[in-house]
Design a protein around this motif. Structure first.
Motif, PDB file in Angstrom:
ATOM      1  N   SER A 141       0.822  -1.205   0.000  1.00  0.00           N
ATOM      2  CA  SER A 141       0.000   0.000   0.000  1.00  0.00           C
ATOM      3  C   SER A 141       0.856   1.255   0.000  1.00  0.00           C
ATOM      4  O   SER A 141       0.577   2.223  -0.718  1.00  0.00           O
ATOM      5  N   ALA A 142       1.936   1.254   0.812  1.00  0.00           N
ATOM      6  CA  ALA A 142       2.836   2.405   0.855  1.00  0.00           C
ATOM      7  C   ALA A 142       3.550   2.573  -0.473  1.00  0.00           C
ATOM      8  O   ALA A 142       3.764   3.697  -0.947  1.00  0.00           O
ATOM      9  N   ASN A 143       3.914   1.466  -1.103  1.00  0.00           N
ATOM     10  CA  ASN A 143       4.608   1.530  -2.391  1.00  0.00           C
ATOM     11  C   ASN A 143       3.698   2.116  -3.475  1.00  0.00           C
ATOM     12  O   ASN A 143       4.142   2.897  -4.323  1.00  0.00           O
ATOM     13  N   MET A 144       2.420   1.759  -3.434  1.00  0.00           N
ATOM     14  CA  MET A 144       1.477   2.304  -4.408  1.00  0.00           C
ATOM     15  C   MET A 144       1.330   3.810  -4.231  1.00  0.00           C
ATOM     16  O   MET A 144       1.325   4.573  -5.204  1.00  0.00           O
ATOM     17  N   ALA A 145       1.227   4.257  -2.982  1.00  0.00           N
ATOM     18  CA  ALA A 145       1.124   5.695  -2.728  1.00  0.00           C
ATOM     19  C   ALA A 145       2.390   6.418  -3.171  1.00  0.00           C
ATOM     20  O   ALA A 145       2.327   7.523  -3.724  1.00  0.00           O
ATOM     21  N   THR A 146       3.545   5.795  -2.954  1.00  0.00           N
ATOM     22  CA  THR A 146       4.827   6.377  -3.368  1.00  0.00           C
ATOM     23  C   THR A 146       4.837   6.668  -4.861  1.00  0.00           C
ATOM     24  O   THR A 146       5.340   7.702  -5.310  1.00  0.00           O
ATOM     25  N   HIS A 147       4.286   5.765  -5.645  1.00  0.00           N
ATOM     26  CA  HIS A 147       4.292   5.930  -7.100  1.00  0.00           C
ATOM     27  C   HIS A 147       3.584   7.212  -7.535  1.00  0.00           C
ATOM     28  O   HIS A 147       3.982   7.846  -8.509  1.00  0.00           O
ATOM     29  N   SER A 148       2.558   7.611  -6.812  1.00  0.00           N
ATOM     30  CA  SER A 148       1.862   8.836  -7.189  1.00  0.00           C
ATOM     31  C   SER A 148       2.727  10.068  -6.925  1.00  0.00           C
ATOM     32  O   SER A 148       2.627  11.070  -7.638  1.00  0.00           O
ATOM     33  N   PHE A 149       3.601  10.008  -5.911  1.00  0.00           N
ATOM     34  CA  PHE A 149       4.495  11.130  -5.618  1.00  0.00           C
ATOM     35  C   PHE A 149       5.641  11.212  -6.626  1.00  0.00           C
ATOM     36  O   PHE A 149       6.214  12.283  -6.832  1.00  0.00           O
ATOM     37  N   ILE A 150       5.992  10.071  -7.215  1.00  0.00           N
ATOM     38  CA  ILE A 150       7.062  10.069  -8.222  1.00  0.00           C
ATOM     39  C   ILE A 150       6.676  10.952  -9.404  1.00  0.00           C
ATOM     40  O   ILE A 150       7.529  11.636  -9.995  1.00  0.00           O
ATOM     41  N   ASP A 151       5.399  10.957  -9.754  1.00  0.00           N
ATOM     42  CA  ASP A 151       4.929  11.828 -10.845  1.00  0.00           C
ATOM     43  C   ASP A 151       5.354  13.275 -10.607  1.00  0.00           C
ATOM     44  O   ASP A 151       5.903  13.939 -11.492  1.00  0.00           O
ATOM     45  N   ASP A 152       5.105  13.767  -9.396  1.00  0.00           N
ATOM     46  CA  ASP A 152       5.439  15.150  -9.049  1.00  0.00           C
ATOM     47  C   ASP A 152       6.938  15.396  -9.171  1.00  0.00           C
ATOM     48  O   ASP A 152       7.373  16.449  -9.653  1.00  0.00           O
ATOM     49  N   MET A 153       7.725  14.439  -8.727  1.00  0.00           N
ATOM     50  CA  MET A 153       9.177  14.595  -8.757  1.00  0.00           C
ATOM     51  C   MET A 153       9.702  14.672 -10.193  1.00  0.00           C
ATOM     52  O   MET A 153      10.513  15.541 -10.532  1.00  0.00           O
ATOM     53  N   LEU A 154       9.226  13.760 -11.013  1.00  0.00           N
ATOM     54  CA  LEU A 154       9.702  13.723 -12.400  1.00  0.00           C
ATOM     55  C   LEU A 154       9.347  14.994 -13.156  1.00  0.00           C
ATOM     56  O   LEU A 154      10.157  15.525 -13.929  1.00  0.00           O
ATOM     57  N   LYS A 155       8.165  15.491 -12.945  1.00  0.00           N
ATOM     58  CA  LYS A 155       7.737  16.705 -13.636  1.00  0.00           C
ATOM     59  C   LYS A 155       8.604  17.906 -13.255  1.00  0.00           C
ATOM     60  O   LYS A 155       8.774  18.844 -14.043  1.00  0.00           O
ATOM     61  N   ALA A 156       9.153  17.884 -12.041  1.00  0.00           N
ATOM     62  CA  ALA A 156       9.994  18.994 -11.574  1.00  0.00           C
ATOM     63  C   ALA A 156      11.454  18.822 -11.973  1.00  0.00           C
ATOM     64  O   ALA A 156      12.258  19.739 -11.774  1.00  0.00           O
ATOM     65  N   GLY A 157      11.795  17.650 -12.510  1.00  0.00           N
ATOM     66  CA  GLY A 157      13.177  17.422 -12.931  1.00  0.00           C
ATOM     67  C   GLY A 157      14.000  16.591 -11.971  1.00  0.00           C
ATOM     68  O   GLY A 157      15.223  16.468 -12.144  1.00  0.00           O
ATOM     69  N   VAL A 158      13.360  16.002 -10.962  1.00  0.00           N
ATOM     70  CA  VAL A 158      14.069  15.113 -10.047  1.00  0.00           C
ATOM     71  C   VAL A 158      14.381  13.799 -10.762  1.00  0.00           C
ATOM     72  O   VAL A 158      13.520  13.250 -11.463  1.00  0.00           O
ATOM     73  N   LYS A 159      15.604  13.293 -10.601  1.00  0.00           N
ATOM     74  CA  LYS A 159      15.978  11.998 -11.167  1.00  0.00           C
ATOM     75  C   LYS A 159      15.622  10.917 -10.152  1.00  0.00           C
ATOM     76  O   LYS A 159      16.041  10.975  -8.993  1.00  0.00           O
ATOM     77  N   VAL A 160      14.844   9.941 -10.589  1.00  0.00           N
ATOM     78  CA  VAL A 160      14.364   8.891  -9.690  1.00  0.00           C
ATOM     79  C   VAL A 160      14.950   7.555 -10.123  1.00  0.00           C
ATOM     80  O   VAL A 160      14.916   7.199 -11.307  1.00  0.00           O
ATOM     81  N   TYR A 161      15.475   6.807  -9.135  1.00  0.00           N
ATOM     82  CA  TYR A 161      16.082   5.499  -9.391  1.00  0.00           C
ATOM     83  C   TYR A 161      15.385   4.443  -8.540  1.00  0.00           C
ATOM     84  O   TYR A 161      15.084   4.685  -7.358  1.00  0.00           O
ATOM     85  N   LEU A 162      15.155   3.278  -9.126  1.00  0.00           N
ATOM     86  CA  LEU A 162      14.513   2.175  -8.422  1.00  0.00           C
ATOM     87  C   LEU A 162      15.526   1.052  -8.238  1.00  0.00           C
ATOM     88  O   LEU A 162      16.033   0.482  -9.213  1.00  0.00           O
ATOM     89  N   TYR A 163      15.822   0.733  -6.984  1.00  0.00           N
ATOM     90  CA  TYR A 163      16.810  -0.299  -6.647  1.00  0.00           C
ATOM     91  C   TYR A 163      16.230  -1.676  -6.956  1.00  0.00           C
ATOM     92  O   TYR A 163      15.139  -2.021  -6.491  1.00  0.00           O
ATOM     93  N   GLU A 164      16.954  -2.488  -7.732  1.00  0.00           N
ATOM     94  CA  GLU A 164      16.401  -3.736  -8.274  1.00  0.00           C
ATOM     95  C   GLU A 164      16.776  -5.033  -7.556  1.00  0.00           C
ATOM     96  O   GLU A 164      15.955  -5.951  -7.497  1.00  0.00           O
ATOM     97  N   PRO A 165      18.008  -5.200  -6.998  1.00  0.00           N
ATOM     98  CA  PRO A 165      18.398  -6.524  -6.492  1.00  0.00           C
ATOM     99  C   PRO A 165      17.605  -7.032  -5.300  1.00  0.00           C
ATOM    100  O   PRO A 165      17.614  -8.223  -5.005  1.00  0.00           O
ATOM    101  N   GLY A 166      16.936  -6.137  -4.580  1.00  0.00           N
ATOM    102  CA  GLY A 166      16.184  -6.549  -3.390  1.00  0.00           C
ATOM    103  C   GLY A 166      15.471  -5.353  -2.792  1.00  0.00           C
ATOM    104  O   GLY A 166      14.988  -4.480  -3.510  1.00  0.00           O
TER     105      GLY A 166
END
Length: 478
Positions: free
Chosen positions: A368-393
């Motif tokens: 549930s927290a991860n789903m909510a986080t995704h909506s905030f990523i939209d705001d960050m990307l639009k402002a020019g924030v670089k977002v990285y998603l850690y993959e190994p775990g």
């Protein structure tokens, strides 16, 4: 028969009326508490749309304890002043000009002293951290103070428990503090064994149903170890096997630190305040604050924050740091559910030309927290924030590093819960060398990440966006 039906109707009407008055009364109370508007709206929505469940949730998670004090100002100051005593000449260390007001902020809101000359060792995996922790426990001669949100009854947990019990039998003072909710699954026998060996053990804000249900929402998320007042550990790792063995679907990537020298005494004060809260035993003896030599050229402020008291120290400090960045801001956090202040500060920094980078886990342990986080990523990307998603775990690291000047490390996530509900602890390290080391840690982790491409992310399907946006409504409660 008609009389019985009439009585039943009257009773039902009275019940509905009283229930409605209770719900509307709670809504009025929440509004007049002048909380964060987003949080207020979330609770009002829950109470009006689902009054039954909402009422239950409010008594569990919604009560505002800002005006409460769990320790008197006088007692707090007596404990907090100890690290600043016996100040050496070199304690007047230089702090970058842009962050000098932060030193004042942390001192005014938290009585946090500026501590000079610590050695800081960085851990990015549990194997190294627990090896060194057990070695330092073995060396203890006077006292061991240990505090964790989670203290598991598993292989690692029993190694630590047995080491503590052995030192207690040698005559070393051992005090253990664990969070009652964080360690809910641990049987009482596990802690009783420690008590029988001479260890003082307390749970923090013990939850006893149904009387003290509001305590469920206010948890002690700190991770602190202090040994002989000279060596301390802090960071994101609890005591559990997963920090060494990882999860079934990947590794557990975290950050933890060993602080040797004056900085350990800042951790000491934080522990002893929590210890006084649960035990009512005030410990201020200088025996717990021995003279320590300067082991580095850095300055540290150890700051705590919690749901009681007037100020949200760590939230205010985070906003200040972000707002005063000139070149870059690198952030690692497992949960990104920012307050409006953090949200606006990050967007403003990015729009102003600061290199803002945010690293999150691609897969989370809280859907549930991860789903909510995704909506905030939209705001960050639009402002020019670089977002990285850690993959190994699972990325559980909590780190903010800015301009090769300051690094913030500790237990707090970048979310409402850490900034407003939990008892947290962070160290603000003013040192170019250390900041550059933490910057390299971040840059190394980028090689294990997928960078979010705005053109792709912002085209996510409507079906995917709806549940994310819905969960965002409840982000202050997650």
């Amino acid at each position: 028969m008609l009389a019985a039906i009439y009585i039943e109707y009257i009773v039902g009407t009275i019940f509905i009326l009283l229930y409605t008055i209770t719900i509307l009364g709670l809504v009025l109370v929440i509004i007049t508490e002048n909380r964060n508007p987003l949080k207020t709206i979330s609770w009002v929505v829950v109470l009006l749309l689902a009054p039954g469940i909402g009422l239950l949730f409010y008594f569990f998670f919604g009560q505002d304890n800002r005006k409460q004090r769990i320790i008197s100002r006088r007692t707090y100051k007596r404990i907090m002043k100890r690290p600043s005593e016996r100040v050496l000449a070199q304690d007047k260390c230089a702090v970058p000009k842009q962050f000098q007001p932060l030193v004042t902020l942390l001192n005014n809101t938290n009585q946090s002293s500026l501590l000079y000359g610590s050695d800081i060792k960085i851990y990015t995996n549990g194997t190294d951290k627990f090896r060194d922790l057990l070695e330092e426990i073995e060396k203890a001669q006077h006292h061991i103070h240990l505090q964790y949100y989670i203290f598991c009854d598993d292989e690692i947990g029993n190694q630590v428990k047995n080491a503590l019990m052995a030192k207690a039998k040698e005559g070393v003072q051992v005090r253990v503090l664990y969070d009652d909710v964080g360690s809910w699954n641990v049987k009482r026998q596990f802690f009783d064994e420690m008590k029988e060996s001479g260890i003082e053990v307390y749970s923090f804000l013990r939850v006893v149903f149904p009387i003290f249900t509001s305590k469920v929402n206010y948890r002690n998320h700190r991770k602190i170890v202090v040994i002989d007042g000279k060596v301390g550990f802090m960071g994101g790792m609890n005591i559990a096997d997963r920090y060494v063995k990882g999860l079934a679907w990947g590794n557990w990537r975290d950050l933890h630190f060993k602080i040797t020298g004056k900085g350990a005494q800042g951790l000491q004060s934080a522990f002893l305040i929590d210890w006084y809260v649960v035990s009512k035993n005030l410990i201020t003896s200088r025996d717990y604050y021995p003279v320590t030599p300067a082991l580095g050229d850095n300055c540290i402020q150890i700051a705590t924050s919690g749901p009681t008291g007037q100020w949200r120290t760590l939230l205010q400090a985070a906003i200040f740091c972000i707002a005063n960045a000139k070149k870059y801001i690198y952030i690692q956090t497992p949960y990104f559910l920012p307050t409006e202040g953090i949200n606006q500060a990050l967007q403003t920094a990015a729009l102003g030309g600061v290199d803002v980078r945010l690293m999150l886990p691609k897969r989370s342990d809280a859907r549930s927290a991860n789903m909510a986080t995704h909506s905030f990523i939209d705001d960050m990307l639009k402002a020019g924030v670089k977002v990285y998603l850690y993959e190994p775990g699972f990325l559980h690291s909590k780190l903010t590093v800015i301009d090769d000047s300051i690094a913030c490390i500790g237990s707090a996530n970048m979310d409402f819960r850490s900034f407003e509900h939990n008892f947290e602890i962070s160290a603000f390290v003013y040192d170019t060398t250390f900041a550059q080391k933490m910057k390299k840690v971040f840059q190394h982790d980028i090689h294990h990440c997928e960078q979010v491409i705005p053109s792709r992310w912002l085209k996510r399907s409507f079906k995917q966006r709806i549940p994310e946006s819905f969960m965002r409504l409840f982000s202050p409660l997650l």
